[in-house]
Design an enzyme around this catalytic site. Sequence first.
Site, PDB file in Angstrom:
ATOM      1  N   LYS A 117       0.656  -1.266   0.444  1.00  0.00           N
ATOM      2  CA  LYS A 117      -0.167   0.340   0.752  1.00  0.00           C
ATOM      3  C   LYS A 117       0.645   1.583  -0.308  1.00  0.00           C
ATOM      4  O   LYS A 117       0.169   2.186  -0.784  1.00  0.00           O
ATOM      5  CB  LYS A 117      -0.019   0.120   1.476  1.00  0.00           C
ATOM      6  N   LYS A 201      -5.303  -7.493  -7.518  1.00  0.00           N
ATOM      7  CA  LYS A 201      -6.786  -8.249  -6.946  1.00  0.00           C
ATOM      8  C   LYS A 201      -7.137  -7.319  -7.360  1.00  0.00           C
ATOM      9  O   LYS A 201      -6.694  -5.196  -6.961  1.00  0.00           O
ATOM     10  CB  LYS A 201      -6.373  -8.153  -5.207  1.00  0.00           C
ATOM     11  N   LYS A 204     -11.024  -2.151  -4.061  1.00  0.00           N
ATOM     12  CA  LYS A 204     -11.983  -0.713  -3.515  1.00  0.00           C
ATOM     13  C   LYS A 204     -11.224   0.250  -3.983  1.00  0.00           C
ATOM     14  O   LYS A 204     -12.015   1.685  -5.282  1.00  0.00           O
ATOM     15  CB  LYS A 204     -12.905  -0.707  -2.441  1.00  0.00           C
TER      16      LYS A 204
HETATM   17  N1  AQP Z   1      -9.921  -8.929  -4.746  1.00  0.00           N
HETATM   18  C1  AQP Z   1     -10.628 -10.030  -3.581  1.00  0.00           C
HETATM   19  N2  AQP Z   1     -10.740 -11.100  -3.928  1.00  0.00           N
HETATM   20  C2  AQP Z   1     -11.373 -11.887  -2.939  1.00  0.00           C
HETATM   21  N3  AQP Z   1     -11.658 -11.098  -1.450  1.00  0.00           N
HETATM   22  C3  AQP Z   1     -11.322 -10.245  -0.747  1.00  0.00           C
HETATM   23  N4  AQP Z   1     -11.958  -9.287  -0.261  1.00  0.00           N
HETATM   24  C4  AQP Z   1     -11.366  -7.829  -0.920  1.00  0.00           C
HETATM   25  N5  AQP Z   1     -10.038  -7.634  -2.028  1.00  0.00           N
HETATM   26  C5  AQP Z   1     -10.323  -9.499  -2.466  1.00  0.00           C
HETATM   27  C6  AQP Z   1     -11.261 -10.055   0.906  1.00  0.00           C
HETATM   28  O1  AQP Z   1     -12.830  -7.878   1.332  1.00  0.00           O
HETATM   29  C7  AQP Z   1     -13.013  -8.622   2.354  1.00  0.00           C
HETATM   30  C8  AQP Z   1     -12.327  -6.644   2.784  1.00  0.00           C
HETATM   31  O2  AQP Z   1     -11.358  -6.435   2.488  1.00  0.00           O
HETATM   32  P1  AQP Z   1     -11.531  -4.330   3.052  1.00  0.00           P
HETATM   33  O3  AQP Z   1     -12.166  -3.863   2.374  1.00  0.00           O
HETATM   34  O4  AQP Z   1     -11.508  -4.726   4.314  1.00  0.00           O
HETATM   35  O5  AQP Z   1     -10.256  -4.820   2.344  1.00  0.00           O
HETATM   36  P2  AQP Z   1      -9.254  -4.860   1.542  1.00  0.00           P
HETATM   37  O6  AQP Z   1      -8.723  -6.422   1.138  1.00  0.00           O
HETATM   38  O7  AQP Z   1      -8.363  -3.536   1.597  1.00  0.00           O
HETATM   39  O8  AQP Z   1     -10.214  -4.675   0.580  1.00  0.00           O
HETATM   40  P3  AQP Z   1     -10.208  -3.423  -1.128  1.00  0.00           P
HETATM   41  O9  AQP Z   1     -11.261  -3.972  -2.219  1.00  0.00           O
HETATM   42  O10 AQP Z   1      -8.956  -4.042  -1.237  1.00  0.00           O
HETATM   43  O11 AQP Z   1     -10.022  -2.240  -0.583  1.00  0.00           O
HETATM   44  P4  AQP Z   1      -9.344  -1.374  -0.310  1.00  0.00           P
HETATM   45  O12 AQP Z   1      -8.674  -0.752  -1.600  1.00  0.00           O
HETATM   46  O13 AQP Z   1      -9.909  -0.026   0.211  1.00  0.00           O
HETATM   47  O14 AQP Z   1      -7.985  -1.602  -0.009  1.00  0.00           O
HETATM   48  C9  AQP Z   1     -11.501  -9.172   3.504  1.00  0.00           C
HETATM   49  O15 AQP Z   1     -12.057 -10.423   3.812  1.00  0.00           O
HETATM   50  C10 AQP Z   1     -11.016  -9.993   1.994  1.00  0.00           C
HETATM   51  O16 AQP Z   1     -10.333 -11.034   1.509  1.00  0.00           O
END
Ligand code: AQP
Length: 338
Positions: A117, A201, A204
């Site tokens: 990040k 991956k 968001k």
């Molecule tokens: N691409 C993915 N495939 C499978 N699982 C995913 N998760 C996130 N992206 C994927 C799972 O969703 C849950 C919530 O994640 P989060 O929003 O708390 O944090 P994150 O993993 O950092 O999600 P993002 O979408 O990538 O958010 P940002 O961009 O804000 O950092 C977790 O169980 C995660 O494993």
Amino acid sequence: MSGYQGPMRVLSGIQPSGGMHLGNYLGAIRKFVDLQNEYDCHFCVVDMHAITVWQDPVKLRAQTFHIAASYLAAGVDPKGAAIFHQSAVRAHAELAWIFNCVARLGWLDRMTQFKDKVGKDKERASVGLYTYPVLQAADILVYKATHVPVGEDQKQHLELSRDIAAKFNHDFKAEDFFPLPEPLIKGPGARIMSLRDGTVKMSKSDPSQNACVFLSDDKDTIARKIKKAKTDAEPLPDKVEGLADRPEVANLVGIYAALSGKSDTEVLSSFGGQGFGAFKPALADLVVEKIAPIGDELRRLEADPGFLQQVLTDGAERAAATADPIVKQVKEIVGFVA
Ligand code: AQP
């Protein structure tokens, strides 16, 4: 789970840092729905995690309701599972501080998500982003949760939670006070990749709107994004081995498999040898069939913020009733005066 004898309990959370996408759905929320009848479940909207990177306060509030509405729209029942926002239950922050004093710098230095990040700009990252996995350990252990449904990307953080629980139990001679929480990662959809780049991956915070299918996307938008998804010029392979060096193709096959309940092998036995002109419309239809109804329900719920507020308030009260006595015990164990 060592010799821990407490109740089986589930905790998981999602950050209100943007729109809920197909990865969050398949990696996390869909599992929440499956687990809710089996375990005592706590599903939170982790707003304190979200502010580890800048969030516009007005958007943060709206996104908190959006995530809560997504849980409900996907089928989580607030009468069974406690649905709440993290900042409403003070015990998370209290335990996180104590865990900051249990976790070791060397452990946090190894966290790959922090490195990914911040990239080369570590000096400008918040301290909160660095200690993010410690707060995550507190989220889990403040309920003595035994099981944590998450996507593959959270595996290392879950290992850290287990290390913190074990070190706390050991240092304070409080044998089996905290369980060593088990991640529930396996299964289709544990790692959904960007539609624009199969090596990163679905996230968001991806700047490209076309990288994610959002739960709020309407049918046309879903179909357009799937049809525009990056692929290559070759037809689909007949066997899974043929997906090895084709990350975008592997991702689309994986999405089809996860949503249809089939294996990759079964998907390829239907579509192997065919071009994307045949596969993408079939995938688009499937994603529309499974996701668009959730989007419709999501919009209906988001139009009723009073109801969502009530769900969050009730959930926070129930969550605090579990967490507060645990934190009280932790303070006694640590030696704080009551
Ligand atoms: N691409 C993915 N495939 C499978 N699982 C995913 N998760 C996130 N992206 C994927 C799972 O969703 C849950 C919530 O994640 P989060 O929003 O708390 O944090 P994150 O993993 O950092 O999600 P993002 O979408 O990538 O958010 P940002 O961009 O804000 O950092 C977790 O169980 C995660 O494993």
